[in-house]
Design a protein around this motif. Structure first.
Motif, short mmCIF file in Angstrom:
data_model
loop_
_atom_site.label_atom_id
_atom_site.label_comp_id
_atom_site.label_asym_id
_atom_site.label_seq_id
_atom_site.Cartn_x
_atom_site.Cartn_y
_atom_site.Cartn_z
N ALA A 7 0.94 -1.05 0.17
CA ALA A 7 0.19 0.43 -0.27
C ALA A 7 0.55 1.07 0.15
N SER A 8 -0.21 2.09 -0.05
CA SER A 8 1.58 3.40 -0.45
C SER A 8 0.51 3.97 1.16
N ALA A 9 1.06 5.26 1.68
CA ALA A 9 0.75 5.95 2.84
C ALA A 9 -0.37 6.61 3.21
N ARG A 10 -1.03 6.70 2.15
CA ARG A 10 -2.49 7.41 1.71
C ARG A 10 -3.37 6.52 1.37
N ASP A 11 -3.10 5.38 1.27
CA ASP A 11 -4.36 4.17 1.05
C ASP A 11 -4.68 4.46 2.39
N ASP A 12 -6.18 3.88 2.56
CA ASP A 12 -7.19 3.84 3.29
C ASP A 12 -7.27 2.74 4.16
N GLY A 13 -6.06 1.41 3.02
CA GLY A 13 -6.49 -0.02 3.58
C GLY A 13 -4.92 -0.38 4.09
N ALA A 14 -4.54 0.77 4.43
CA ALA A 14 -2.46 0.49 4.83
C ALA A 14 -1.98 0.19 5.54
N ALA A 15 -3.44 0.28 7.03
CA ALA A 15 -3.22 -0.20 8.05
C ALA A 15 -3.13 -1.50 8.41
N ALA A 16 -4.47 -1.75 7.40
CA ALA A 16 -5.35 -3.35 7.60
C ALA A 16 -4.21 -4.01 6.89
N ALA A 17 -3.87 -3.86 5.95
CA ALA A 17 -2.42 -4.80 5.68
C ALA A 17 -1.11 -4.77 5.80
N GLY A 18 -0.92 -3.91 6.88
CA GLY A 18 0.07 -4.17 7.75
C GLY A 18 -0.51 -4.39 8.41
N GLU A 19 -1.18 -4.53 9.66
CA GLU A 19 -1.80 -5.51 10.72
C GLU A 19 -1.57 -6.79 10.23
N ARG A 20 -2.17 -7.17 9.40
CA ARG A 20 -2.14 -8.34 8.59
C ARG A 20 -0.34 -8.95 8.48
N ILE A 21 0.86 -8.18 7.92
CA ILE A 21 1.42 -8.47 7.70
C ILE A 21 2.40 -9.24 9.18
N ALA A 22 1.66 -8.35 10.15
CA ALA A 22 2.16 -8.35 11.95
C ALA A 22 1.73 -9.55 12.56
N GLU A 23 0.06 -9.58 12.20
CA GLU A 23 -0.29 -11.35 12.37
C GLU A 23 0.70 -12.62 11.46
N ARG A 24 1.19 -12.66 10.77
CA ARG A 24 1.44 -13.26 10.05
C ARG A 24 2.95 -13.81 10.79
N ALA A 25 3.50 -12.14 10.45
CA ALA A 25 4.78 -12.29 11.94
C ALA A 25 4.81 -12.89 12.70
N ARG A 26 4.18 -12.78 13.46
CA ARG A 26 3.95 -13.57 14.65
C ARG A 26 3.71 -14.56 15.22
N ALA A 27 2.45 -15.26 13.93
CA ALA A 27 2.35 -15.96 13.81
C ALA A 27 3.67 -17.39 14.02
N SER A 28 4.80 -16.89 13.11
CA SER A 28 5.75 -17.64 12.70
C SER A 28 6.85 -17.23 13.26
N LEU A 29 6.67 -16.29 14.80
CA LEU A 29 7.83 -16.07 15.55
C LEU A 29 7.90 -17.14 16.62
N THR A 30 9.09 -17.61 17.05
CA THR A 30 10.13 -18.01 17.96
C THR A 30 11.08 -17.43 18.36
N VAL A 31 10.94 -17.01 19.59
CA VAL A 31 12.04 -16.55 20.79
C VAL A 31 12.14 -16.95 21.73
N PRO A 32 13.33 -17.08 21.79
CA PRO A 32 14.03 -18.32 22.97
C PRO A 32 13.45 -17.59 24.24
N ALA A 33 13.39 -18.75 25.05
CA ALA A 33 13.13 -18.10 26.54
C ALA A 33 14.51 -17.65 27.17
N PRO A 34 13.79 -16.48 27.98
CA PRO A 34 14.53 -15.71 28.90
C PRO A 34 15.76 -16.45 29.77
N ARG A 35 16.98 -15.78 29.64
CA ARG A 35 18.29 -16.67 30.16
C ARG A 35 17.91 -16.27 32.01
N ALA A 36 18.32 -17.02 32.62
CA ALA A 36 18.99 -17.00 33.70
C ALA A 36 19.67 -15.66 33.81
#
Length: 175
Positions: free
Chosen positions: A128-157
């Protein structure tokens, strides 16, 4: 803000991030030394953490796009995941206070912050372009996809001294 207070604020913010990454409970670490003197309230600290997240994310996206310029969305996904892995406590705090803001002012700030992040993601991914009405929704879907396949190591002691990587990260963050 004087040069000394600017550096003190940076030191306190780094301590907050270190504590947030260790806890990963999504709560603002208001008990860290210097927070009460440096940040007016929870919203001010949350704003500083959101700015750190956005700055780090934007830089990561730029670096990823340099290495994979033909796969815009893949670069943005990789950048979001790398940033979330690097700042897991900050991401947890942003997610928590977006879902459970303390008041209406915080709710507005978190909604605006999330929308700006989502627009950045969609624009940089070529969706999208920054002026597109659907830009935020498209970006939210990208963030959801990134989050869905995210693996973060457990905190270290917690150990008595920071690792070499943690010390280098602190130096690079301060620069």
């Amino acid at each position: 803000m004087t040069w000394t207070s600017f550096h003190h604020r940076g030191d306190v913010l780094r301590a907050v991030i270190t504590q947030a990454d260790a806890r990963r409970d999504g709560l603002l670490p208001m008990d860290v030394d210097g927070v009460a003197e440096t940040f007016r309230d929870e919203l001010t600290l949350l704003g500083a953490l959101a700015l750190r997240w956005h700055t780090r994310l934007a830089g990561r996206i730029e670096r990823e796009l340099m290495t994979q310029p033909m796969d815009l969305e893949g670069a943005v996904l990789a950048a979001w995941q790398a940033t979330a892995a690097e700042l897991p406590g900050v991401r947890a705090i942003l997610d928590r206070y977006r879902a459970e803001p303390l008041d209406a002012e915080m709710a507005r700030a978190m909604t605006t912050s999330a929308a700006k992040e989502h627009v950045l993601l969609s624009v940089m991914a070529g969706r999208a372009s920054a002026r597109d009405d659907g830009a935020a929704a498209a970006g939210e879907r990208i963030a959801e996809r990134a989050r869905a396949s995210l693996t973060v190591p457990a905190p270290r002691a917690a150990s008595g001294s920071p690792s070499l990587v943690e010390r280098l990260r602190a130096v690079l963050t301060a620069a």
